[in-house]
Design a protein around this motif. Structure first.
Motif, PDB file in Angstrom:
ATOM      1  N   SER A  23       0.825  -1.205   0.000  1.00  0.00           N
ATOM      2  CA  SER A  23       0.000   0.000   0.000  1.00  0.00           C
ATOM      3  C   SER A  23       0.862   1.259   0.000  1.00  0.00           C
ATOM      4  CB  SER A  23      -0.963   0.005   1.191  1.00  0.00           C
ATOM      5  OG  SER A  23      -0.259  -0.032   2.409  1.00  0.00           O
ATOM      6  N   TRP A  24       1.968   1.248   0.770  1.00  0.00           N
ATOM      7  CA  TRP A  24       2.854   2.420   0.775  1.00  0.00           C
ATOM      8  C   TRP A  24       3.623   2.524  -0.536  1.00  0.00           C
ATOM      9  CZ3 TRP A  24       2.556   6.785   2.820  1.00  0.00           C
ATOM     10  CH2 TRP A  24       2.038   6.970   4.091  1.00  0.00           C
ATOM     11  N   GLU A  25       4.011   1.388  -1.124  1.00  0.00           N
ATOM     12  CA  GLU A  25       4.702   1.421  -2.414  1.00  0.00           C
ATOM     13  C   GLU A  25       3.796   2.015  -3.490  1.00  0.00           C
ATOM     14  OE1 GLU A  25       6.089  -2.565  -3.098  1.00  0.00           O
ATOM     15  OE2 GLU A  25       7.800  -2.302  -1.752  1.00  0.00           O
ATOM     16  N   LYS A  26       2.500   1.654  -3.469  1.00  0.00           N
ATOM     17  CA  LYS A  26       1.563   2.214  -4.441  1.00  0.00           C
ATOM     18  C   LYS A  26       1.390   3.712  -4.219  1.00  0.00           C
ATOM     19  CE  LYS A  26      -2.935   1.809  -6.619  1.00  0.00           C
ATOM     20  NZ  LYS A  26      -2.621   2.976  -7.377  1.00  0.00           N
ATOM     21  N   THR A  27       1.271   4.114  -2.961  1.00  0.00           N
ATOM     22  CA  THR A  27       1.148   5.540  -2.652  1.00  0.00           C
ATOM     23  C   THR A  27       2.370   6.306  -3.135  1.00  0.00           C
ATOM     24  OG1 THR A  27      -0.249   5.116  -0.725  1.00  0.00           O
ATOM     25  CG2 THR A  27       0.911   7.226  -0.772  1.00  0.00           C
ATOM     26  N   LEU A  28       3.551   5.745  -2.926  1.00  0.00           N
ATOM     27  CA  LEU A  28       4.784   6.390  -3.360  1.00  0.00           C
ATOM     28  C   LEU A  28       4.838   6.482  -4.884  1.00  0.00           C
ATOM     29  CD1 LEU A  28       7.396   7.648  -2.369  1.00  0.00           C
ATOM     30  CD2 LEU A  28       8.415   5.374  -2.373  1.00  0.00           C
ATOM     31  N   ALA A  29       4.488   5.399  -5.572  1.00  0.00           N
ATOM     32  CA  ALA A  29       4.485   5.412  -7.044  1.00  0.00           C
ATOM     33  C   ALA A  29       3.471   6.429  -7.574  1.00  0.00           C
ATOM     34  CB  ALA A  29       4.177   4.015  -7.578  1.00  0.00           C
ATOM     35  N   ASP A  30       2.291   6.486  -6.962  1.00  0.00           N
ATOM     36  CA  ASP A  30       1.275   7.459  -7.378  1.00  0.00           C
ATOM     37  C   ASP A  30       1.768   8.886  -7.152  1.00  0.00           C
ATOM     38  OD1 ASP A  30      -0.403   5.349  -8.067  1.00  0.00           O
ATOM     39  OD2 ASP A  30      -1.689   5.564  -6.286  1.00  0.00           O
ATOM     40  N   SER A  31       2.452   9.114  -6.035  1.00  0.00           N
ATOM     41  CA  SER A  31       2.982  10.446  -5.727  1.00  0.00           C
ATOM     42  C   SER A  31       4.076  10.846  -6.712  1.00  0.00           C
ATOM     43  CB  SER A  31       3.525  10.485  -4.296  1.00  0.00           C
ATOM     44  OG  SER A  31       2.488  10.243  -3.375  1.00  0.00           O
ATOM     45  N   GLN A  32       4.921   9.894  -7.088  1.00  0.00           N
ATOM     46  CA  GLN A  32       5.962  10.171  -8.080  1.00  0.00           C
ATOM     47  C   GLN A  32       5.328  10.550  -9.417  1.00  0.00           C
ATOM     48  OE1 GLN A  32       8.076   6.471  -7.790  1.00  0.00           O
ATOM     49  NE2 GLN A  32       9.468   7.235  -6.215  1.00  0.00           N
ATOM     50  N   GLN A  33       4.280   9.822  -9.821  1.00  0.00           N
ATOM     51  CA  GLN A  33       3.602  10.130 -11.081  1.00  0.00           C
ATOM     52  C   GLN A  33       2.946  11.511 -11.028  1.00  0.00           C
ATOM     53  OE1 GLN A  33       3.641   8.234 -14.036  1.00  0.00           O
ATOM     54  NE2 GLN A  33       2.970  10.237 -14.724  1.00  0.00           N
ATOM     55  N   THR A  34       2.321  11.830  -9.907  1.00  0.00           N
ATOM     56  CA  THR A  34       1.700  13.146  -9.737  1.00  0.00           C
ATOM     57  C   THR A  34       2.748  14.249  -9.828  1.00  0.00           C
ATOM     58  OG1 THR A  34      -0.063  12.230  -8.356  1.00  0.00           O
ATOM     59  CG2 THR A  34       0.355  14.597  -8.158  1.00  0.00           C
ATOM     60  N   ALA A  35       3.898  14.042  -9.201  1.00  0.00           N
ATOM     61  CA  ALA A  35       4.969  15.039  -9.253  1.00  0.00           C
ATOM     62  C   ALA A  35       5.478  15.214 -10.684  1.00  0.00           C
ATOM     63  CB  ALA A  35       6.109  14.646  -8.315  1.00  0.00           C
ATOM     64  N   LEU A  36       5.636  14.119 -11.424  1.00  0.00           N
ATOM     65  CA  LEU A  36       6.070  14.226 -12.821  1.00  0.00           C
ATOM     66  C   LEU A  36       5.030  14.964 -13.660  1.00  0.00           C
ATOM     67  CD1 LEU A  36       7.639  10.693 -13.329  1.00  0.00           C
ATOM     68  CD2 LEU A  36       8.860  12.889 -13.384  1.00  0.00           C
ATOM     69  N   ASP A  37       3.752  14.695 -13.416  1.00  0.00           N
ATOM     70  CA  ASP A  37       2.682  15.401 -14.133  1.00  0.00           C
ATOM     71  C   ASP A  37       2.720  16.898 -13.837  1.00  0.00           C
ATOM     72  OD1 ASP A  37       1.813  12.998 -15.247  1.00  0.00           O
ATOM     73  OD2 ASP A  37       0.171  12.736 -13.803  1.00  0.00           O
ATOM     74  N   GLU A  38       2.959  17.257 -12.565  1.00  0.00           N
ATOM     75  CA  GLU A  38       3.053  18.675 -12.194  1.00  0.00           C
ATOM     76  C   GLU A  38       4.271  19.334 -12.827  1.00  0.00           C
ATOM     77  OE1 GLU A  38       2.789  19.139  -7.953  1.00  0.00           O
ATOM     78  OE2 GLU A  38       0.788  18.245  -7.878  1.00  0.00           O
ATOM     79  N   LEU A  39       5.387  18.612 -12.879  1.00  0.00           N
ATOM     80  CA  LEU A  39       6.596  19.127 -13.521  1.00  0.00           C
ATOM     81  C   LEU A  39       6.332  19.376 -15.006  1.00  0.00           C
ATOM     82  CD1 LEU A  39       9.616  19.499 -12.439  1.00  0.00           C
ATOM     83  CD2 LEU A  39      10.093  17.503 -13.830  1.00  0.00           C
ATOM     84  N   LEU A  40       5.651  18.441 -15.632  1.00  0.00           N
ATOM     85  CA  LEU A  40       5.294  18.556 -17.047  1.00  0.00           C
ATOM     86  C   LEU A  40       4.412  19.779 -17.283  1.00  0.00           C
ATOM     87  CD1 LEU A  40       5.407  17.117 -19.833  1.00  0.00           C
ATOM     88  CD2 LEU A  40       3.349  15.899 -19.131  1.00  0.00           C
ATOM     89  N   GLU A  41       3.454  19.999 -16.390  1.00  0.00           N
ATOM     90  CA  GLU A  41       2.563  21.153 -16.511  1.00  0.00           C
ATOM     91  C   GLU A  41       3.339  22.462 -16.385  1.00  0.00           C
ATOM     92  OE1 GLU A  41      -1.037  23.022 -13.879  1.00  0.00           O
ATOM     93  OE2 GLU A  41      -1.051  20.848 -14.198  1.00  0.00           O
ATOM     94  N   GLU A  42       4.257  22.534 -15.416  1.00  0.00           N
ATOM     95  CA  GLU A  42       5.062  23.743 -15.222  1.00  0.00           C
ATOM     96  C   GLU A  42       5.954  24.005 -16.441  1.00  0.00           C
ATOM     97  OE1 GLU A  42       8.289  25.582 -12.063  1.00  0.00           O
ATOM     98  OE2 GLU A  42       7.009  23.922 -11.403  1.00  0.00           O
ATOM     99  N   ALA A  43       6.554  22.949 -16.977  1.00  0.00           N
ATOM    100  CA  ALA A  43       7.415  23.090 -18.153  1.00  0.00           C
ATOM    101  C   ALA A  43       6.608  23.535 -19.371  1.00  0.00           C
ATOM    102  CB  ALA A  43       8.119  21.769 -18.438  1.00  0.00           C
ATOM    103  N   THR A  44       5.410  23.011 -19.513  1.00  0.00           N
ATOM    104  CA  THR A  44       4.542  23.396 -20.631  1.00  0.00           C
ATOM    105  C   THR A  44       4.199  24.878 -20.551  1.00  0.00           C
ATOM    106  OG1 THR A  44       3.633  21.160 -20.768  1.00  0.00           O
ATOM    107  CG2 THR A  44       2.325  22.924 -21.749  1.00  0.00           C
ATOM    108  N   GLU A  45       3.905  25.372 -19.339  1.00  0.00           N
ATOM    109  CA  GLU A  45       3.603  26.792 -19.161  1.00  0.00           C
ATOM    110  C   GLU A  45       4.781  27.683 -19.545  1.00  0.00           C
ATOM    111  OE1 GLU A  45       2.227  27.280 -15.136  1.00  0.00           O
ATOM    112  OE2 GLU A  45       0.438  26.063 -15.502  1.00  0.00           O
ATOM    113  N   LEU A  46       6.013  27.170 -19.396  1.00  0.00           N
ATOM    114  CA  LEU A  46       7.203  27.933 -19.773  1.00  0.00           C
ATOM    115  C   LEU A  46       7.498  27.841 -21.267  1.00  0.00           C
ATOM    116  CD1 LEU A  46       9.634  27.008 -16.846  1.00  0.00           C
ATOM    117  CD2 LEU A  46       8.511  29.214 -17.243  1.00  0.00           C
ATOM    118  N   GLY A  47       6.797  26.971 -21.984  1.00  0.00           N
ATOM    119  CA  GLY A  47       7.050  26.786 -23.411  1.00  0.00           C
ATOM    120  C   GLY A  47       8.209  25.847 -23.688  1.00  0.00           C
ATOM    121  N   ALA A  48       8.497  24.946 -22.755  1.00  0.00           N
ATOM    122  CA  ALA A  48       9.630  24.026 -22.902  1.00  0.00           C
ATOM    123  C   ALA A  48       9.313  22.890 -23.865  1.00  0.00           C
ATOM    124  CB  ALA A  48      10.004  23.442 -21.542  1.00  0.00           C
TER     125      ALA A  48
END
Length: 116
Positions: free
Chosen positions: A59-84
């Motif tokens: 259960s903690w491994e799944k939570t950690l994997a989900d959190s990593q994916q969420t962080a990557l999605d947020e990073l992608l969103e921030e980079a997109t806003e910068l025009g990267a």
């Protein structure tokens, strides 16, 4: 060391410092995403039992994997806003906050770039 890559249709995310067959034309800045999942008493108890008897806490491994994916999605969103076109040199760090029994935090950091 293996290179991690994840891409949507517009922005490449990679742990590498370079993109094969592409040149960095412009550095747009450092992008950061932090995710701290909420505590869950059931996971805390199950994780504590695993600490005592040994084994992995699925259960903690799944939570950690989900959190990593969420962080990557947020990073992608921030980079997109910068025009990267890409985010290079990505580092993913997981850390415990507040010692044993505290919360977990996932931090993802990289450099947003525009490619030629």
């Amino acid at each position: 060391m293996a290179t991690f890559s994840y891409s949507d249709e517009d922005v490449l995310l990679t742990t590498s410092h370079a993109v094969p067959r592409r040149e960095v034309a412009e550095h747009l800045g450092i992008v950061v995403a932090d995710v701290t999942p909420g505590r869950n008493i059931g996971k805390d108890i199950a994780g504590g039992l695993r600490d005592i008897v040994g084994g992995r806490s699925g259960s903690w491994e799944k939570t950690l994997a989900d959190s990593q994916q969420t962080a990557l999605d947020e990073l992608l969103e921030e980079a997109t806003e910068l025009g990267a076109d890409a985010v290079v040199a990505i580092d993913v760090a997981d850390e415990a906050l507040g010692g044993q029994g505290g919360m977990m935090n996932v931090k993802v950091v990289g450099t947003a770039v525009r490619l030629d």
